[in-house]
Write a protein that holds these residues in place. Structure first.
Motif, mmCIF file in Angstrom:
data_model
loop_
_atom_site.group_PDB
_atom_site.id
_atom_site.type_symbol
_atom_site.label_atom_id
_atom_site.label_comp_id
_atom_site.label_asym_id
_atom_site.label_seq_id
_atom_site.Cartn_x
_atom_site.Cartn_y
_atom_site.Cartn_z
ATOM 1 N N THR A 1 -5.462 -1.021 6.461
ATOM 2 C CA THR A 1 -4.501 -0.363 7.688
ATOM 3 C C THR A 1 -3.552 -1.412 8.728
ATOM 4 O O THR A 1 -3.689 -0.731 10.288
ATOM 5 C CB THR A 1 -5.877 0.126 9.282
ATOM 6 N N ILE A 2 -3.417 -2.403 7.747
ATOM 7 C CA ILE A 2 -2.723 -2.998 8.888
ATOM 8 C C ILE A 2 -1.071 -2.380 9.319
ATOM 9 O O ILE A 2 -0.813 -1.679 8.629
ATOM 10 C CB ILE A 2 -2.610 -4.815 7.879
ATOM 11 N N THR A 3 -0.435 -3.106 9.893
ATOM 12 C CA THR A 3 0.874 -3.132 10.230
ATOM 13 C C THR A 3 2.409 -3.409 9.912
ATOM 14 O O THR A 3 1.796 -4.328 9.110
ATOM 15 C CB THR A 3 1.316 -3.596 11.657
ATOM 16 N N TYR A 4 3.201 -3.200 9.508
ATOM 17 C CA TYR A 4 4.498 -3.313 9.035
ATOM 18 C C TYR A 4 4.126 -4.926 8.688
ATOM 19 O O TYR A 4 4.943 -5.843 8.539
ATOM 20 C CB TYR A 4 5.890 -3.053 8.870
ATOM 21 N N ARG A 5 4.592 -5.316 10.546
ATOM 22 C CA ARG A 5 4.081 -7.011 10.818
ATOM 23 C C ARG A 5 3.277 -7.674 10.602
ATOM 24 O O ARG A 5 4.004 -9.126 10.308
ATOM 25 C CB ARG A 5 4.148 -6.363 12.684
ATOM 26 N N GLN A 6 2.115 -6.660 10.043
ATOM 27 C CA GLN A 6 0.487 -7.965 10.162
ATOM 28 C C GLN A 6 1.578 -8.448 7.928
ATOM 29 O O GLN A 6 1.094 -9.124 8.005
ATOM 30 C CB GLN A 6 -0.532 -7.677 10.079
ATOM 31 N N LEU A 7 1.792 -6.888 7.527
ATOM 32 C CA LEU A 7 2.181 -7.685 6.199
ATOM 33 C C LEU A 7 3.301 -8.419 6.129
ATOM 34 O O LEU A 7 2.742 -9.003 5.388
ATOM 35 C CB LEU A 7 2.893 -5.833 6.214
ATOM 36 N N ALA A 8 4.206 -8.559 6.818
ATOM 37 C CA ALA A 8 5.259 -8.954 6.424
ATOM 38 C C ALA A 8 4.766 -10.885 6.914
ATOM 39 O O ALA A 8 5.086 -11.641 6.473
ATOM 40 C CB ALA A 8 5.622 -8.985 7.747
#
Length: 484
Positions: free
Chosen positions: A217-224
């Motif tokens: 459930t991570i965000t795109y910012r955390q994925l980046a």
């Protein structure tokens, strides 16, 4: 005499404000002063402009200041030291343009040592190092000040995961993911390079990013940050892999025919004791953010904003037909009538349901030749009808499939970053394809299924009229009663 006293004394005419010569002289002096002041203003502006992306004024140096007290959310109350331009007291963050007195390094070190939280200690350590630097650090570019730290070797870290850690993070086995990476490397859609001209991102990294985003459930910012790319690149990679998964979806989500149809009818006969069943249909809701337009139609009966996913499942809990994107307030029967499956079944029933085969449904669905729902319980069911409803518990196999889908891919808990319904529908469709791939490859990853609620849908107003077309169901009831 008509002669001015000034002319009598000097012999010259006095220059008045109306004299053209005098006006010309005044204009020249004014223009010269204006040009001089403009050059000074330009020079001062050049000194204060921070060159780079998005030209703007350089933060004005105010200082020195000393930290007076710590405030919540990473802010500090500071007080002026000495006499200089600036407020006597104010509150700043570590990114503020007010310089912190270097004498407060010891105070920050004390706050660091007294903190029990490792993350807080790290923050205070960074603040202490910032306070120890000279005021020249304020001249650094804004891009360097706000740049997020990124992991440069996270893919290597993943490769070193043990099998259990790998499954707990990716929610599928390494063998399944290696199969997907191999398929993706063979495709033409894995040629992805960043706009800045950097090296192309490998297919393995792209597939890791897609599955990690889908399984957590991570965000795109955390994925980046995890994979060392920008937020926009992370978003583009997930979208690209989603499109590729959908492009191969016809290989894994398909209507049973021939031997596959006979196999699934045989399995349903063994489990349900009902002949001719090739699948079961039901719907589930995916929680989303409220839409900007017509958000009221996405407000479901559980007081959430959601979209509906309709699925038909075979005996092995594989999806053989999916339909996604309808508003959460729509009844299951309405979603059915708006689906492509309904039109195909209506226009070409013999090819979809040969030899009088059919699918099972719960009480929310109308009774058709190809769709047999259970009897609605208004308190007057006969013993045979009650027994039929227990036998025709079609919702169990579909709810188990939905539970496995949501338990494996935790992104389904809520789509917090998406408002685009097309993007949400594509992610859902790709997850359903991944679900089938896991079943086909015998992925034995143990997951915690999200148990679907079996609460019946509220009945529409014309429900009694639709109950009159239950001839096929009554025939099946007669056959089962005689067999028992």
């Amino acid at each position: 005499m008509g002669i001015a006293p000034f002319k009598i004394l000097t012999g010259l005419n006095m220059r008045t404000s109306d004299s053209p010569e005098l006006l010309t002289m005044l204009d020249e002096v004014e223009v010269e002063e204006l040009n001089t002041q403009r050059e000074l203003v330009r020079q001062e502006a050049k000194e204060n402009i921070k060159f780079g992306v998005g030209l703007r004024l350089r933060p004005k140096y105010l200082g020195p200041y000393k930290i007076v007290a710590q405030l919540p959310h990473g802010r500090y109350k500071v007080g002026k030291v000495g006499v200089h331009e600036g407020p006597n007291k104010t509150a700043v963050t570590c990114k503020g343009c007010i310089d912190v007195d270097c004498g407060d390094v010891e105070l920050l070190g004390t706050m660091c040592r007294n903190s029990n939280n490792e993350v807080v200690k790290e923050i205070f350590t960074i603040l202490a190092s910032l306070a120890a630097e000279s005021s020249s650090s304020s001249e650094d570019s804004e891009q360097e000040q706000i740049e997020q730290p990124k992991c440069s070797n996270f893919v290597d870290t993943i490769d070193n995961f043990g099998d259990e850690d790998f499954k707990s993070h990716f929610r599928l086995s390494r063998t399944t993911l290696d199969y997907l990476i191999g398929r993706y490397e063979e495709s033409e859609q894995n040629r992805f390079a960043t706009k800045s001209g950097k090296a192309k991102i490998p297919a393995k990294t792209m597939m890791y990013m897609y599955v990690w985003y889908l399984s957590n459930t991570i965000t795109y910012r955390q994925l980046a940050v995890l994979f060392g790319v920008t937020k926009s690149t992370a978003w583009a990679i997930v979208r690209r892999v989603v499109a590729w998964v959908i492009s191969i979806g016809h290989e894994f989500v398909k209507w049973p025919t021939g031997d596959a149809l006979e196999e699934t009818t045989r399995k349903f006969l063994q489990r349900k004791q009902i002949p001719g069943v090739i699948g079961a249909i039901n719907c589930t809701h995916i929680t989303i953010n409220a839409q900007i337009k017509d958000k009221h139609i996405y407000f479901d009966r559980k007081r959430n904003y959601s979209v509906v996913v309709q699925a038909i499942v075979d005996a092995d809990k594989k999806f053989i037909d999916i339909f996604c994107g309808e508003p959460g307030s729509y009844h299951d029967s309405r979603v059915l009538k708006r689906s492509a499956f309904y039109r195909k079944a209506k226009n070409n029933m013999e090819s979809l349901f040969p030899n009088s085969t059919f699918i099972l449904g719960d009480s929310a669905y109308p009774c058709r030749n190809y769709l047999i729902p259970v009897f609605k319980d208004y308190g007057s069911l006969t013993p045979n009808q009650i027994s039929f409803n227990k036998t025709n518990s079609s919702s169990i196999v579909v709810e188990n499939a939905f539970g496995a889908l949501k338990g494996r891919f935790r992104r389904f808990l809520k789509f917090t970053e998406h408002r685009n319904l097309c993007a949400i529908s594509n992610l859902v469709a790709s997850a359903c394809i991944m679900h089938n791939i896991c079943i086909i490859t015998n992925d034995d990853t143990i997951i915690d299924p999200q148990i679907e609620s079996a609460d019946p849908e509220p009945e529409p107003a014309n429900e009694l009229a639709r109950e009159a077309s239950g001839d096929r169901r009554n025939q099946l009831l007669t056959v089962l009663t005689r067999r028992n």
